[in-house]
Scaffold this motif. Structure first.
Motif, short mmCIF file in Angstrom:
data_model
loop_
_atom_site.label_atom_id
_atom_site.label_comp_id
_atom_site.label_asym_id
_atom_site.label_seq_id
_atom_site.Cartn_x
_atom_site.Cartn_y
_atom_site.Cartn_z
N ALA A 6 -3.48 -7.71 -1.81
CA ALA A 6 -3.79 -6.75 -1.11
C ALA A 6 -3.03 -6.39 -0.04
O ALA A 6 -2.20 -7.23 0.55
CB ALA A 6 -5.23 -6.73 -0.85
N VAL A 58 -6.94 -5.91 -7.32
CA VAL A 58 -5.62 -6.72 -7.09
C VAL A 58 -4.62 -5.77 -7.59
O VAL A 58 -4.48 -5.39 -8.70
CB VAL A 58 -5.54 -8.15 -7.96
CG1 VAL A 58 -4.35 -8.52 -7.51
CG2 VAL A 58 -6.71 -8.84 -7.43
N VAL A 59 -3.60 -5.57 -6.77
CA VAL A 59 -2.38 -4.62 -7.11
C VAL A 59 -1.59 -5.48 -8.20
O VAL A 59 -1.48 -6.58 -8.27
CB VAL A 59 -1.53 -4.37 -5.94
CG1 VAL A 59 -0.34 -3.63 -6.35
CG2 VAL A 59 -2.35 -3.63 -4.72
N MET A 69 -12.69 -8.16 -5.82
CA MET A 69 -11.77 -7.07 -5.32
C MET A 69 -10.62 -6.66 -5.82
O MET A 69 -10.16 -7.40 -6.97
CB MET A 69 -11.20 -7.62 -3.66
CG MET A 69 -10.20 -8.92 -3.98
SD MET A 69 -9.57 -9.35 -2.48
CE MET A 69 -8.17 -8.31 -2.30
N GLY A 121 0.86 -1.31 0.18
CA GLY A 121 0.06 0.11 -0.02
C GLY A 121 0.91 1.34 0.16
O GLY A 121 0.45 2.13 0.51
#
Length: 223
Positions: A180, A152-153, A150, A14
């Motif tokens: 995540a 997803v990076v 969701m 993050g």
């Protein structure tokens, strides 16, 4: 019971900075806190502590899961002398005969191999075979839908190319392979790797994984 997972270096994802002597506090399937180990240990003095060598990260995402399970045969360890230990594809796969004679065992072993690489989530399009999706969920993987799931990076899978068992293969940063980033209140998915830092992890890949935690449950432990 609350468990603290600790390692020499925590990569929370993050965009956050790495945390030397970092830790993640987990209760049941949920992340309760993360940060310096000393702070978490002081806040939760009765917690069980699992200390892992090297680097602790959020769980990784396998974007080629369906293709790996459909297009590869993962040999049984008892077949190592004749078939080796690497997944079989192409002509070697065709030589095994009708897939209904070997599919179930291969899928089970393939999912275990994914867990051994720090994988805690897998992408699957809405058209993915329901039996495979069910097997992935039963193994502990979080199945992320091809649409509406969701976020997803990181980059997508490798369409048309060879599916890769290692979620870190080709990644420029570990964050690109995370399902995540860590989040308080989020699902407790973690992976520990026996390497000293992020550069070493990218070089060694997911094969350096020594533990995988999916939804708070230790689903793989290499030592």
């Amino acid at each position: 019971m609350l468990t603290i997972h600790a390692a020499a270096l925590l990569l929370p994802g993050g965009g956050r900075a790495s945390v030397p002597d970092g830790a993640v506090a987990v209760r049941d399937a949920t992340t309760v806190a993360f940060g310096p180990y000393g702070e978490l240990a002081a806040a939760h003095p009765d917690a069980r502590v699992r200390r892992w060598p090297g680097v602790l990260t959020p769980g990784l995402v396998q974007r080629d899961a369906v293709r790996l399970l459909e297009e590869s045969y993962f040999p049984d360890p008892r077949e190592a002398d004749t078939l080796g230990t690497s997944p079989l594809t192409g002509e070697a796969l065709d030589a095994l005969g009708p897939d209904d004679t070997w599919r179930a065992g291969s899928v089970r072993r393939g999912l275990h191999r994914m867990l051994r690489h720090g994988t805690t989530a897998a992408t699957a399009a809405p058209t993915a075979p329901p039996a495979l999706v069910t097997a992935m969920r039963r193994s502990g993987l979080l199945v992320i839908g091809g649409s509406g799931g969701m976020g997803v990076v990181g980059s997508p899978a490798h369409p048309g190319g060879t599916p890769r068992l290692d979620p870190l293969a080709g990644a420029e940063a570990v964050a690109g392979a995370m399902a995540a980033p860590l989040a308080v209140g989020g699902r407790a998915d973690l992976a520990a790797f026996d390497v000293p830092d992020e550069d070493a992890l990218l070089a060694a890949g997911g094969a350096s994984c020594v533990a995988t935690v999916a939804a708070g449950r230790l689903v793989y432990r290499g030592r």
